[in-house]
Design a protein around this motif. Structure first.
Motif, PDB file in Angstrom:
ATOM      1  N   SER A 100      13.591  -0.109   0.189  1.00  0.00           N
ATOM      2  CA  SER A 100      12.903  -0.054   1.484  1.00  0.00           C
ATOM      3  C   SER A 100      12.956   1.369   2.036  1.00  0.00           C
ATOM      4  CB  SER A 100      13.562  -1.028   2.462  1.00  0.00           C
ATOM      5  OG  SER A 100      12.939  -0.965   3.722  1.00  0.00           O
ATOM      6  N   ARG A 101      11.822   1.849   2.510  1.00  0.00           N
ATOM      7  CA  ARG A 101      11.753   3.216   3.022  1.00  0.00           C
ATOM      8  C   ARG A 101      11.945   3.305   4.526  1.00  0.00           C
ATOM      9  NH1 ARG A 101       6.602   6.301   0.745  1.00  0.00           N
ATOM     10  NH2 ARG A 101       7.741   7.967   1.823  1.00  0.00           N
ATOM     11  N   PHE A 102      11.623   2.237   5.258  1.00  0.00           N
ATOM     12  CA  PHE A 102      11.665   2.319   6.713  1.00  0.00           C
ATOM     13  C   PHE A 102      12.464   1.182   7.361  1.00  0.00           C
ATOM     14  CE2 PHE A 102       7.579   4.085   5.274  1.00  0.00           C
ATOM     15  CZ  PHE A 102       7.730   5.405   5.691  1.00  0.00           C
ATOM     16  N   ALA A 103      12.494   0.002   6.745  1.00  0.00           N
ATOM     17  CA  ALA A 103      13.065  -1.176   7.397  1.00  0.00           C
ATOM     18  C   ALA A 103      14.555  -1.319   7.072  1.00  0.00           C
ATOM     19  CB  ALA A 103      12.317  -2.445   6.962  1.00  0.00           C
ATOM     20  N   LYS A 104      15.375  -1.430   8.092  1.00  0.00           N
ATOM     21  CA  LYS A 104      16.784  -1.745   7.889  1.00  0.00           C
ATOM     22  C   LYS A 104      16.968  -3.261   7.919  1.00  0.00           C
ATOM     23  CE  LYS A 104      17.883  -1.152  12.823  1.00  0.00           C
ATOM     24  NZ  LYS A 104      18.706  -0.392  13.795  1.00  0.00           N
ATOM     25  N   LYS A 105      17.969  -3.754   7.207  1.00  0.00           N
ATOM     26  CA  LYS A 105      18.194  -5.183   7.050  1.00  0.00           C
ATOM     27  C   LYS A 105      19.559  -5.564   7.612  1.00  0.00           C
ATOM     28  CE  LYS A 105      14.420  -5.005   4.586  1.00  0.00           C
ATOM     29  NZ  LYS A 105      14.454  -5.099   3.123  1.00  0.00           N
ATOM     30  N   GLN A 106      19.573  -6.630   8.401  1.00  0.00           N
ATOM     31  CA  GLN A 106      20.826  -7.197   8.875  1.00  0.00           C
ATOM     32  C   GLN A 106      21.156  -8.402   7.995  1.00  0.00           C
ATOM     33  OE1 GLN A 106      20.901  -8.258  12.992  1.00  0.00           O
ATOM     34  NE2 GLN A 106      23.027  -8.943  12.962  1.00  0.00           N
ATOM     35  N   VAL A 107      22.319  -8.357   7.342  1.00  0.00           N
ATOM     36  CA  VAL A 107      22.656  -9.339   6.315  1.00  0.00           C
ATOM     37  C   VAL A 107      23.989  -9.995   6.650  1.00  0.00           C
ATOM     38  CG1 VAL A 107      22.935  -9.738   3.845  1.00  0.00           C
ATOM     39  CG2 VAL A 107      21.478  -7.872   4.637  1.00  0.00           C
ATOM     40  N   PHE A 108      24.035 -11.313   6.477  1.00  0.00           N
ATOM     41  CA  PHE A 108      25.279 -12.081   6.606  1.00  0.00           C
ATOM     42  C   PHE A 108      25.839 -12.313   5.211  1.00  0.00           C
ATOM     43  CE2 PHE A 108      27.326 -16.244   6.327  1.00  0.00           C
ATOM     44  CZ  PHE A 108      28.332 -16.108   7.264  1.00  0.00           C
ATOM     45  N   PHE A 109      27.147 -12.041   5.044  1.00  0.00           N
ATOM     46  CA  PHE A 109      27.799 -12.161   3.739  1.00  0.00           C
ATOM     47  C   PHE A 109      29.053 -13.008   3.874  1.00  0.00           C
ATOM     48  CE2 PHE A 109      31.054 -10.528   0.800  1.00  0.00           C
ATOM     49  CZ  PHE A 109      30.452 -10.833  -0.405  1.00  0.00           C
ATOM     50  N   TYR A 110      29.262 -13.893   2.878  1.00  0.00           N
ATOM     51  CA  TYR A 110      30.395 -14.825   2.922  1.00  0.00           C
ATOM     52  C   TYR A 110      31.023 -14.911   1.531  1.00  0.00           C
ATOM     53  CZ  TYR A 110      32.881 -19.312   3.236  1.00  0.00           C
ATOM     54  OH  TYR A 110      33.829 -20.304   3.195  1.00  0.00           O
ATOM     55  N   LEU A 111      32.368 -14.895   1.512  1.00  0.00           N
ATOM     56  CA  LEU A 111      33.115 -14.981   0.269  1.00  0.00           C
ATOM     57  C   LEU A 111      34.323 -15.874   0.498  1.00  0.00           C
ATOM     58  CD1 LEU A 111      33.613 -13.945  -2.674  1.00  0.00           C
ATOM     59  CD2 LEU A 111      34.978 -12.114  -1.647  1.00  0.00           C
ATOM     60  N   SER A 112      34.551 -16.840  -0.406  1.00  0.00           N
ATOM     61  CA  SER A 112      35.671 -17.754  -0.216  1.00  0.00           C
ATOM     62  C   SER A 112      36.160 -18.299  -1.548  1.00  0.00           C
ATOM     63  CB  SER A 112      35.267 -18.919   0.697  1.00  0.00           C
ATOM     64  OG  SER A 112      34.347 -19.772   0.039  1.00  0.00           O
TER      65      SER A 112
END
Length: 236
Positions: A100-112
């Motif tokens: 992606s050149r312009f768009a930032k991404k908000q990401v949810f991450f989970y590990l268990s």
């Protein structure tokens, strides 16, 4: 570097279960990687979900301590993956937004993991206190308390999974809301454009109709064919 961390938790119960949650903003052209020490034989579960940004897609992969790619997905909105660790060492979980050149991404991450596990980076004093608390000094009640502890651990595991599912639903709701808000902005923008075009076309039509009934209007004479008639009379 992390730009936005909403929530991070590392939980160790009496059975030393691992649970980590994080929400991060991945800037365009960059990637974020998270490192976690794991021992071999652990049953792991990982989830990721793009909440907002661009086309709601991200590239995600997992590598083992020997740099072997364990799992990869390209330009996906989210996914879930379960695996059993075959190596002992530092595993890497990466969220890649380099495409992606312009768009930032908000990401949810989970590990268990619900297996017994002690992270060597965890304070040893806390581990010792858990071990001391787990000791049973009640003699004949050892077996009963052990059964009760197993039952409690199973209930705790089920509650953790239910809580995880609820949080995933919250993440899906945030993602859908972000998508709807983006559609709302687009619909309003093109609606305004269509209204302006309709007003412009209406104004042009009114102007041209008025020109047909005005003798001094050059446009009116062209529309009525007066210019061609004048040229024919003059022999041009």
């Amino acid at each position: 570097m992390l730009f936005l961390v909403l929530f991070v938790s590392l939980f160790f119960s009496s059975s030393y279960c691992l649970q980590a949650e994080i929400a991060v903003v991945v800037e365009p052209g960059l990637r974020e990687c998270f490192h976690q020490y794991l021992i071999s034989g652990l049953n792991m579960e990982t989830d990721y979900q793009v909440i907002s940004g661009g086309e709601l897609d991200i590239t995600y992969w997992i590598t083992t301590p020997s740099n072997r790619i364990l799992f990869t997905e390209t330009k996906k909105q989210g996914g879930q993956f379960q695996f059993k660790s075959e190596e002992t060492g530092e595993y890497r979980f990466c969220l890649d937004n380099s495409f992606s050149r312009f768009a930032k991404k908000q990401v949810f991450f989970y590990l268990s993991s619900n297996d017994d596990f002690i992270d060597p980076n965890f304070p040893q004093s806390a581990v010792d206190s858990l071990n001391h608390a787990a000791k049973d000094d009640l003699g004949d009640l050892t077996d009963k308390l052990s059964n009760f502890q197993d039952l409690f651990n199973r209930v705790n595991t089920n509650l953790e999974r239910a809580q995880h599912v609820q949080k995933l639903f919250q993440v899906y709701e945030l993602s859908d809301r972000s998508h709807l808000e983006d559609l709302f902005v687009r619909v309003n923008f093109w609606s305004i454009i269509n209204i302006l075009v309709m007003v412009l076309v209406g104004a042009i039509q009114v102007f041209m109709i008025r020109s047909l009934f005005e003798d001094k209007s050059k446009i009116g004479r062209v529309l009525r064919g007066d210019v061609a008639q004048t040229k024919s009379r003059l022999g041009l």
